[in-house]
Scaffold this motif. Structure first.
Motif, short mmCIF file in Angstrom:
data_model
loop_
_atom_site.label_atom_id
_atom_site.label_comp_id
_atom_site.label_asym_id
_atom_site.label_seq_id
_atom_site.Cartn_x
_atom_site.Cartn_y
_atom_site.Cartn_z
N ASP A 9 0.83 -1.21 0.00
CA ASP A 9 0.00 0.00 0.00
C ASP A 9 0.87 1.26 0.00
O ASP A 9 0.39 2.36 0.30
CB ASP A 9 -0.96 0.00 1.19
N ASP A 10 2.14 1.12 -0.35
CA ASP A 10 3.02 2.29 -0.39
C ASP A 10 2.74 3.18 -1.60
O ASP A 10 2.29 2.70 -2.65
CB ASP A 10 4.50 1.85 -0.47
N ASP A 11 3.02 4.48 -1.43
CA ASP A 11 3.08 5.42 -2.55
C ASP A 11 4.54 5.50 -2.98
O ASP A 11 5.40 5.87 -2.18
CB ASP A 11 2.57 6.80 -2.14
N VAL A 12 4.79 5.13 -4.23
CA VAL A 12 6.17 4.93 -4.71
C VAL A 12 6.51 5.93 -5.81
O VAL A 12 5.69 6.21 -6.68
CB VAL A 12 6.30 3.49 -5.28
N LEU A 13 7.73 6.45 -5.76
CA LEU A 13 8.28 7.27 -6.85
C LEU A 13 9.46 6.52 -7.45
O LEU A 13 10.31 6.02 -6.71
CB LEU A 13 8.75 8.64 -6.32
N ASP A 14 9.52 6.47 -8.78
CA ASP A 14 10.63 5.84 -9.48
C ASP A 14 11.30 6.92 -10.34
O ASP A 14 10.75 7.35 -11.36
CB ASP A 14 10.08 4.69 -10.34
N VAL A 15 12.47 7.36 -9.91
CA VAL A 15 13.17 8.46 -10.58
C VAL A 15 14.03 7.87 -11.71
O VAL A 15 14.84 6.98 -11.46
CB VAL A 15 14.07 9.22 -9.58
N GLY A 16 13.84 8.37 -12.92
CA GLY A 16 14.53 7.78 -14.06
C GLY A 16 13.93 6.42 -14.36
O GLY A 16 14.63 5.41 -14.45
N CYS A 17 12.61 6.41 -14.54
CA CYS A 17 11.86 5.14 -14.61
C CYS A 17 12.11 4.37 -15.90
O CYS A 17 11.79 3.18 -15.98
CB CYS A 17 10.37 5.40 -14.46
N ASP A 89 5.98 18.07 -1.17
CA ASP A 89 6.75 17.55 -0.03
C ASP A 89 5.99 16.37 0.59
O ASP A 89 4.75 16.32 0.56
CB ASP A 89 6.85 18.62 1.09
N ASP A 90 6.75 15.45 1.18
CA ASP A 90 6.17 14.37 2.01
C ASP A 90 5.07 13.60 1.28
O ASP A 90 4.02 13.31 1.86
CB ASP A 90 5.57 14.95 3.30
N SER A 91 5.31 13.24 0.01
CA SER A 91 4.22 12.59 -0.72
C SER A 91 4.47 11.12 -1.04
O SER A 91 3.60 10.46 -1.61
CB SER A 91 3.88 13.36 -2.00
N PHE A 92 5.64 10.58 -0.69
CA PHE A 92 5.93 9.17 -1.02
C PHE A 92 6.46 8.41 0.20
O PHE A 92 7.12 8.98 1.05
CB PHE A 92 6.97 9.09 -2.15
N ASP A 93 6.18 7.09 0.17
CA ASP A 93 6.74 6.21 1.21
C ASP A 93 8.05 5.61 0.76
O ASP A 93 8.85 5.15 1.60
CB ASP A 93 5.76 5.06 1.50
N PHE A 94 8.24 5.55 -0.55
CA PHE A 94 9.38 4.81 -1.09
C PHE A 94 9.84 5.46 -2.39
O PHE A 94 9.00 5.78 -3.23
CB PHE A 94 8.93 3.37 -1.38
N VAL A 95 11.14 5.66 -2.53
CA VAL A 95 11.68 6.21 -3.78
C VAL A 95 12.72 5.24 -4.34
O VAL A 95 13.65 4.85 -3.63
CB VAL A 95 12.33 7.60 -3.56
N PHE A 96 12.52 4.87 -5.60
CA PHE A 96 13.51 4.05 -6.32
C PHE A 96 14.31 4.93 -7.27
O PHE A 96 13.77 5.88 -7.85
CB PHE A 96 12.82 3.01 -7.21
N ALA A 97 15.56 4.60 -7.48
CA ALA A 97 16.33 5.15 -8.60
C ALA A 97 17.36 4.07 -8.95
O ALA A 97 18.41 3.97 -8.30
CB ALA A 97 17.01 6.45 -8.23
N LEU A 98 17.02 3.26 -9.93
CA LEU A 98 17.92 2.18 -10.31
C LEU A 98 18.69 2.56 -11.56
O LEU A 98 18.09 2.95 -12.56
CB LEU A 98 17.12 0.88 -10.54
N SER A 99 20.00 2.44 -11.44
CA SER A 99 20.88 2.77 -12.57
C SER A 99 20.64 4.19 -13.07
O SER A 99 20.68 4.45 -14.27
CB SER A 99 20.68 1.76 -13.71
N LEU A 100 20.37 5.11 -12.15
CA LEU A 100 20.22 6.53 -12.50
C LEU A 100 21.44 7.32 -12.05
O LEU A 100 22.00 8.12 -12.81
CB LEU A 100 18.96 7.11 -11.85
N PHE A 101 21.88 7.11 -10.81
CA PHE A 101 23.03 7.88 -10.31
C PHE A 101 24.31 7.52 -11.06
O PHE A 101 25.30 8.24 -10.95
CB PHE A 101 23.18 7.67 -8.79
N THR A 102 24.27 6.44 -11.82
CA THR A 102 25.39 6.09 -12.69
C THR A 102 25.43 7.00 -13.92
O THR A 102 26.31 6.87 -14.76
CB THR A 102 25.24 4.62 -13.14
N HIS A 103 24.42 7.90 -14.02
CA HIS A 103 24.35 8.83 -15.16
C HIS A 103 24.22 10.28 -14.69
O HIS A 103 23.82 11.13 -15.48
CB HIS A 103 23.16 8.47 -16.05
N LEU A 104 24.54 10.55 -13.43
CA LEU A 104 24.42 11.91 -12.91
C LEU A 104 25.77 12.41 -12.42
O LEU A 104 26.46 11.72 -11.66
CB LEU A 104 23.42 11.97 -11.75
N LEU A 105 26.10 13.64 -12.81
CA LEU A 105 27.32 14.30 -12.29
C LEU A 105 27.07 14.77 -10.86
O LEU A 105 25.91 14.80 -10.39
CB LEU A 105 27.68 15.47 -13.21
#
Ligand SMILES: C[S@@+](CC[C@H](N)C(=O)[O-])C[C@H]1O[C@@H](n2cnc3c(N)ncnc32)[C@H](O)[C@@H]1O
Length: 206
Positions: A9-17, A89-105
């Motif tokens: 029942d989590d609200d999830v954000l996936d950054v660089g989905c 603000d304060d809108s998600f229980d869980f944030v994913f970012a898979l293989s995204l920070f490998t592309h950020l300076l």
């Protein structure tokens, strides 16, 4: 992911989905929750909107135009260093970012962690992957990309293609820890090592 406490029942954000690699696996799990994904590639987002949202209306995707020298090369686009994630603000229980920070300076990486903290609810979790090196000699690493990476003059990160750094970036461990510390996210130890063969997972909480 369940090791990081993801609930149905989590609200999830996936950054660089991307093209919904994570969303596809969550469709059958987040039956009482919600999923928001965003990406800088319009084609990736359109595919997800066309193929996932009609079947799973609680899965939504946004195109967020931001410059990336590998994925979105239009230099007139806004910088990832200044992006405010398009969520309150304060809108998600869980944030994913898979293989995204490998592309950020570094500036973008710091901003994305700051933004993650902003949009997470207190006690919320993040699950992100990085390529992290902990010593100076990466020539012995199993991953072929790493063996050929060139260290930035600061020593803080290494690039697979220095002419286009966001193609693939690895960070020194203390630099990653410093990003998290500055963002106010607390790493849930240990960092799950994997970079000698693929990527490391960092779980952190607000
Ligand atoms: C290696 S893919 C990973 C996609 C997805 N997370 C997965 O694991 O399958 C990296 C993704 O990050 C996206 N991306 C690159 N820079 C970004 C940025 N500044 N903000 C959001 N997404 C970005 C790319 O368009 C691409 O879809």
């Amino acid at each position: 992911m369940n090791g990081a406490g993801l609930r149905w029942d989590d609200d999830v954000l996936d950054v660089g989905c991307g093209i919904g690699r994570i969303a596809r696996y969550l469709c059958g799990y987040l039956v009482h929750g919600s999923y928001e994904g965003f990406d800088v590639r319009a084609d990736h987002v359109t595919w997800c909107q066309t193929n996932i949202t009609p079947l799973f209306p609680n899965f939504r995707f946004k195109f967020v135009p931001v410059f990336n020298s590998f994925y979105s090369k239009d230099t007139s686009l806004p910088s990832a260093e200044e992006l405010e994630f398009p969520y309150p603000d304060d809108s998600f229980d869980f944030v994913f970012a898979l293989s995204l920070f490998t592309h950020l300076l570094p500036g973008a990486a710091q901003n994305y962690l700051n933004q993650t903290r902003r949009v997470l609810r207190p006690g919320g979790m993040s699950f992100m992957t990085w390529m992290i090196f902990e010593d100076d000699d990466t020539s012995t690493y199993d991953h072929p990309k790493v063996r050929n990476m060139q260290r930035h003059e600061s020593g803080e990160y290494a690039m697979f293609r220095p002419d286009r750094p966001e193609a693939a970036l690895a960070y020194r461990e203390d630099v990653v820890r410093d990003f998290y510390s500055k963002s106010g996210l607390q790493i849930v130890e240990p960092i799950r090592a994997g970079f000698r063969t693929f990527q490391d997972a960092v779980i952190a909480t607000k």
